[in-house]
Scaffold this motif. Sequence first.
Motif, short mmCIF file in Angstrom:
data_model
loop_
_atom_site.label_atom_id
_atom_site.label_comp_id
_atom_site.label_asym_id
_atom_site.label_seq_id
_atom_site.Cartn_x
_atom_site.Cartn_y
_atom_site.Cartn_z
N TRP A 20 6.28 -8.71 -2.34
CA TRP A 20 7.50 -9.51 -2.26
C TRP A 20 8.42 -8.99 -1.16
O TRP A 20 9.19 -9.76 -0.56
CB TRP A 20 8.17 -9.62 -3.63
N GLY A 21 8.30 -7.69 -0.85
CA GLY A 21 9.06 -7.13 0.28
C GLY A 21 8.59 -7.78 1.57
O GLY A 21 9.40 -8.20 2.41
N LEU A 22 7.27 -7.91 1.74
CA LEU A 22 6.74 -8.52 2.98
C LEU A 22 7.18 -9.98 3.09
O LEU A 22 7.52 -10.45 4.18
CB LEU A 22 5.21 -8.45 3.00
N VAL A 23 7.20 -10.68 1.96
CA VAL A 23 7.62 -12.09 1.97
C VAL A 23 9.07 -12.19 2.48
O VAL A 23 9.38 -12.97 3.39
CB VAL A 23 7.50 -12.72 0.56
N ILE A 24 9.96 -11.36 1.90
CA ILE A 24 11.38 -11.41 2.28
C ILE A 24 11.56 -10.98 3.75
O ILE A 24 12.26 -11.62 4.53
CB ILE A 24 12.21 -10.50 1.35
N THR A 50 6.95 0.12 7.54
CA THR A 50 6.91 1.11 6.46
C THR A 50 6.06 0.59 5.31
O THR A 50 5.17 1.30 4.80
CB THR A 50 8.35 1.42 5.95
N LEU A 51 6.31 -0.65 4.89
CA LEU A 51 5.55 -1.20 3.76
C LEU A 51 4.06 -1.29 4.09
O LEU A 51 3.20 -1.01 3.25
CB LEU A 51 6.08 -2.59 3.40
N LEU A 52 3.75 -1.68 5.35
CA LEU A 52 2.34 -1.86 5.72
C LEU A 52 1.60 -0.52 5.72
O LEU A 52 0.49 -0.42 5.18
CB LEU A 52 2.23 -2.50 7.10
N VAL A 53 2.22 0.51 6.32
CA VAL A 53 1.53 1.81 6.39
C VAL A 53 1.40 2.38 4.97
O VAL A 53 0.36 2.93 4.59
CB VAL A 53 2.26 2.78 7.35
N ALA A 209 8.02 8.12 0.92
CA ALA A 209 9.05 8.92 1.61
C ALA A 209 8.50 9.44 2.94
O ALA A 209 9.21 9.43 3.97
CB ALA A 209 9.49 10.08 0.72
N VAL A 210 7.23 9.88 2.94
CA VAL A 210 6.62 10.40 4.18
C VAL A 210 6.56 9.29 5.23
O VAL A 210 6.94 9.48 6.40
CB VAL A 210 5.19 10.96 3.89
N VAL A 211 6.11 8.10 4.81
CA VAL A 211 5.98 6.98 5.76
C VAL A 211 7.37 6.58 6.29
O VAL A 211 7.56 6.38 7.49
CB VAL A 211 5.28 5.76 5.11
N ALA A 212 8.34 6.49 5.36
CA ALA A 212 9.70 6.09 5.77
C ALA A 212 10.25 7.09 6.78
O ALA A 212 10.86 6.69 7.80
CB ALA A 212 10.60 5.98 4.55
#
Length: 222
Positions: A20-24, A50-53, A209-212
């Motif tokens: 839903w993050g990707l949709v928004i 960030t979400l993808l990785v 957290a690491v990815v962000a």
Amino acid sequence: MAAPMQRVKIWDPWIRLVHWGLVILLGLSWWSVETGRMELHLLSGYLTLTLLVFRIGWGIWGSETARFSRFLRSPLAALKHLRHVGRREADTELGHNAAGGWMVLVLLGALLVQAVTGLFADDQILTRGPLAGQVSGETSDFATFIHIRNFNVILALVGLHVVAVLLYLAVKGQNLVRPMLTGAKWLPASLAHRSPRLGSPLLALVWLAVVAAGVWSLARLG
Ligand code: HEM
Ligand code: HEM
């Protein structure tokens, strides 16, 4: 007599958050660029990246239903699945089906191409991705070209994805959207003993957290 049904947790909160993050964010990325809010566009792009990785890592060591090794089946299995697409039947999938798995890979891949080319893109006016200055002008132009064209590819893929989900509802009588919202499906009780193993929330939090932090450092290069 109808077979007894049981509630089975299929999608962990992380998969749902990413979805839903990707949709928004896709909507936000489009709206921000259309209205000239490029700072917001970059922010939305960094959040998408960030979400993808995170999702790629979670697809390797996360919950069973998130794992690529589990839902990427042979193309033959995908075709076999599609043969029954017109048949009205109960949902027995403990994750993505054989055809849906490929759709997931293609969608994630197209979004990743978009986010990565954005890092190298340059509108020749005010806005450039943080890595645009690290490569030659031709490379940056090429990345910008792909960034602009690939957006239409994403729109086509998303359209196909949503149509497929609606067809599952209309033709097969299976509501796949509710599980993507709540995390759970009602499945025949005989399948409940195969409930998917969910990944550790602590591992998910640390990895996120690491990815962000990684994406944040990348953003600061710009
Ligand atoms: C707008 C952009 C959209 C994108 C980029 C997108 C992308 C994705 C991705 C990557 C997955 C795989 C989830 C995972 O394993 O992590 C997925 C699954 C799913 N999406 Fe979307 N989606 C979008 C819109 C929608 C909408 C609007 C709906 C509802 C109508 C929807 C319903 C679903 C459902 C039900 C699944 C799970 C399918 C299954 O049971 O295998 N998606 N989507
Ligand atoms: C996956 C998320 C993203 C989506 C959906 C997206 C979408 C778009 C779209 C539709 C345009 C307009 C293209 C046009 O002019 O017609 C654009 C332009 C642009 N984007 Fe993104 N973008 C994303 C991520 C990023 C990221 C991560 C960055 C950089 C950090 C970025 C930097 C740019 C730049 C610099 C432009 C201007 C290019 C130009 O128009 O010449 N984008 N983006």
